[in-house]
Design a protein around this motif. Structure first.
Motif, PDB file in Angstrom:
ATOM      1  N   PRO A  20      23.215  24.423 -49.780  1.00 48.41           N
ATOM      2  CA  PRO A  20      23.501  25.752 -49.223  1.00 48.41           C
ATOM      3  C   PRO A  20      22.653  26.076 -47.992  1.00 48.41           C
ATOM      4  CG  PRO A  20      23.078  25.887 -51.583  1.00 48.41           C
ATOM      5  CD  PRO A  20      22.762  24.491 -51.159  1.00 48.41           C
ATOM      6  N   ASP A  21      21.468  25.475 -47.904  1.00 49.56           N
ATOM      7  CA  ASP A  21      20.578  25.778 -46.781  1.00 49.56           C
ATOM      8  C   ASP A  21      20.802  24.871 -45.580  1.00 49.56           C
ATOM      9  OD1 ASP A  21      19.388  27.881 -48.225  1.00 49.56           O
ATOM     10  OD2 ASP A  21      18.133  26.438 -49.294  1.00 49.56           O
ATOM     11  N   MET A  22      21.759  23.962 -45.668  1.00 51.03           N
ATOM     12  CA  MET A  22      22.119  23.076 -44.554  1.00 51.03           C
ATOM     13  C   MET A  22      22.711  23.930 -43.428  1.00 51.03           C
ATOM     14  SD  MET A  22      25.176  20.221 -44.732  1.00 51.03           S
ATOM     15  CE  MET A  22      24.314  18.709 -45.035  1.00 51.03           C
ATOM     16  N   PRO A  23      22.287  23.694 -42.185  1.00 52.03           N
ATOM     17  CA  PRO A  23      22.891  24.429 -41.078  1.00 52.03           C
ATOM     18  C   PRO A  23      24.383  24.102 -40.947  1.00 52.03           C
ATOM     19  CG  PRO A  23      20.848  23.350 -40.386  1.00 52.03           C
ATOM     20  CD  PRO A  23      21.183  22.834 -41.754  1.00 52.03           C
ATOM     21  N   VAL A  24      25.188  25.096 -40.630  1.00 52.39           N
ATOM     22  CA  VAL A  24      26.625  24.887 -40.445  1.00 52.39           C
ATOM     23  C   VAL A  24      26.864  23.790 -39.418  1.00 52.39           C
ATOM     24  CG1 VAL A  24      28.750  25.938 -39.577  1.00 52.39           C
ATOM     25  CG2 VAL A  24      27.291  27.210 -41.172  1.00 52.39           C
ATOM     26  N   ARG A  25      26.082  23.778 -38.364  1.00 52.38           N
ATOM     27  CA  ARG A  25      26.207  22.760 -37.310  1.00 52.38           C
ATOM     28  C   ARG A  25      26.078  21.346 -37.895  1.00 52.38           C
ATOM     29  NH1 ARG A  25      22.584  24.833 -34.250  1.00 52.38           N
ATOM     30  NH2 ARG A  25      24.043  25.861 -32.871  1.00 52.38           N
ATOM     31  N   GLU A  26      25.119  21.156 -38.794  1.00 52.98           N
ATOM     32  CA  GLU A  26      24.906  19.853 -39.428  1.00 52.98           C
ATOM     33  C   GLU A  26      26.070  19.497 -40.360  1.00 52.98           C
ATOM     34  OE1 GLU A  26      21.811  17.863 -42.634  1.00 52.98           O
ATOM     35  OE2 GLU A  26      21.056  19.457 -41.314  1.00 52.98           O
ATOM     36  N   ALA A  27      26.579  20.473 -41.085  1.00 56.86           N
ATOM     37  CA  ALA A  27      27.723  20.239 -41.976  1.00 56.86           C
ATOM     38  C   ALA A  27      28.945  19.812 -41.171  1.00 56.86           C
ATOM     39  CB  ALA A  27      28.031  21.497 -42.783  1.00 56.86           C
ATOM     40  N   ILE A  28      29.176  20.465 -40.030  1.00 52.83           N
ATOM     41  CA  ILE A  28      30.301  20.103 -39.159  1.00 52.83           C
ATOM     42  C   ILE A  28      30.130  18.668 -38.665  1.00 52.83           C
ATOM     43  CG2 ILE A  28      31.400  20.554 -36.927  1.00 52.83           C
ATOM     44  CD1 ILE A  28      30.778  23.559 -37.421  1.00 52.83           C
ATOM     45  N   ALA A  29      28.929  18.315 -38.242  1.00 53.29           N
ATOM     46  CA  ALA A  29      28.675  16.957 -37.745  1.00 53.29           C
ATOM     47  C   ALA A  29      28.904  15.931 -38.852  1.00 53.29           C
ATOM     48  CB  ALA A  29      27.250  16.854 -37.202  1.00 53.29           C
ATOM     49  N   THR A  30      28.425  16.219 -40.058  1.00 54.18           N
ATOM     50  CA  THR A  30      28.598  15.310 -41.188  1.00 54.18           C
ATOM     51  C   THR A  30      30.068  15.107 -41.499  1.00 54.18           C
ATOM     52  OG1 THR A  30      26.474  15.938 -42.147  1.00 54.18           O
ATOM     53  CG2 THR A  30      28.088  14.963 -43.653  1.00 54.18           C
ATOM     54  N   MET A  31      30.820  16.202 -41.595  1.00 56.06           N
ATOM     55  CA  MET A  31      32.238  16.117 -41.914  1.00 56.06           C
ATOM     56  C   MET A  31      32.992  15.363 -40.824  1.00 56.06           C
ATOM     57  SD  MET A  31      32.681  19.918 -43.570  1.00 56.06           S
ATOM     58  CE  MET A  31      34.440  19.829 -43.875  1.00 56.06           C
ATOM     59  N   SER A  32      32.621  15.580 -39.592  1.00 59.85           N
ATOM     60  CA  SER A  32      33.272  14.883 -38.477  1.00 59.85           C
ATOM     61  C   SER A  32      32.966  13.393 -38.505  1.00 59.85           C
ATOM     62  CB  SER A  32      32.819  15.496 -37.152  1.00 59.85           C
ATOM     63  OG  SER A  32      33.369  14.792 -36.066  1.00 59.85           O
ATOM     64  N   GLN A  33      31.707  13.041 -38.679  1.00 58.03           N
ATOM     65  CA  GLN A  33      31.303  11.628 -38.691  1.00 58.03           C
ATOM     66  C   GLN A  33      31.918  10.860 -39.849  1.00 58.03           C
ATOM     67  OE1 GLN A  33      27.064  12.031 -38.733  1.00 58.03           O
ATOM     68  NE2 GLN A  33      26.948  12.604 -36.572  1.00 58.03           N
ATOM     69  N   LEU A  34      32.031  11.503 -41.007  1.00 59.79           N
ATOM     70  CA  LEU A  34      32.572  10.844 -42.192  1.00 59.79           C
ATOM     71  C   LEU A  34      34.100  10.975 -42.283  1.00 59.79           C
ATOM     72  CD1 LEU A  34      29.886  11.953 -44.814  1.00 59.79           C
ATOM     73  CD2 LEU A  34      30.130   9.698 -43.731  1.00 59.79           C
TER      74      LEU A  34
END
Length: 150
Positions: A20-34
């Motif tokens: 939950p504390d993951m930055p939205v920016r990081e979540a977007i990058a993770t979802m995009s990369q994977l």
């Protein structure tokens, strides 16, 4: 009747999680990369939410296309509908349609077993129908000839 555990067995149990504390920016990058459409949000070993493209798009729309300094907690679905490994595929379809859920966590008690996507459901149903069609064709092909004399 097709069950969720059968779909997971074919799909595999790969899980992509975030916090939950993951930055939205990081979540977007993770979802995009994977190349994935959702992250299961876990905290202290417990499912606390789902983050999908729907929440991200809504967030970006609200904030003029900027992820900002927001955390996943601020945009995640904190009450995702979930199913068990023994749930019938028909019930999963109904839940996904009723709740407009494209991704559904599979929980065995408190344990996350996987995620079923709308795509996974469609694929499983098509494969089950194809198997049934093949079995019917084989049955018809092997139909005994009428040997009665009339």
């Amino acid at each position: 009747m097709l069950k969720v555990n059968e779909i997971l067995r074919v799909k595999g149990h790969a899980l992509y999680t975030g916090t939950p504390d993951m930055p939205v920016r990081e979540a977007i990058a993770t979802m995009s990369q994977l190349d994935i459409g959702s992250l299961v949000i876990m905290e202290h070993g417990q499912l606390v939410g789902m983050l999908t493209f729907r929440e991200i798009i809504n967030h970006l729309n609200t904030h003029d296309g900027a992820a900002g300094d927001f955390t996943v907690r601020s945009i995640m679905d904190d009450a995702p509908v979930s199913v068990t490994p023994n749930t019938d595929a028909d019930e999963v379809q109904r839940l996904m349609l009723d709740k407009h859920a494209r991704y559904t966590p599979v929980m065995d008690g408190p344990t996350l077993m996987g995620v079923i996507s709308f795509y996974d459901m469609a694929r499983a149903i098509v494969e089950a129908q194809q198997f049934e069609n093949d079995m019917l064709k084989a049955y018809i092909r092997d139909w005994p000839a009428d040997t009665s004399a009339g």
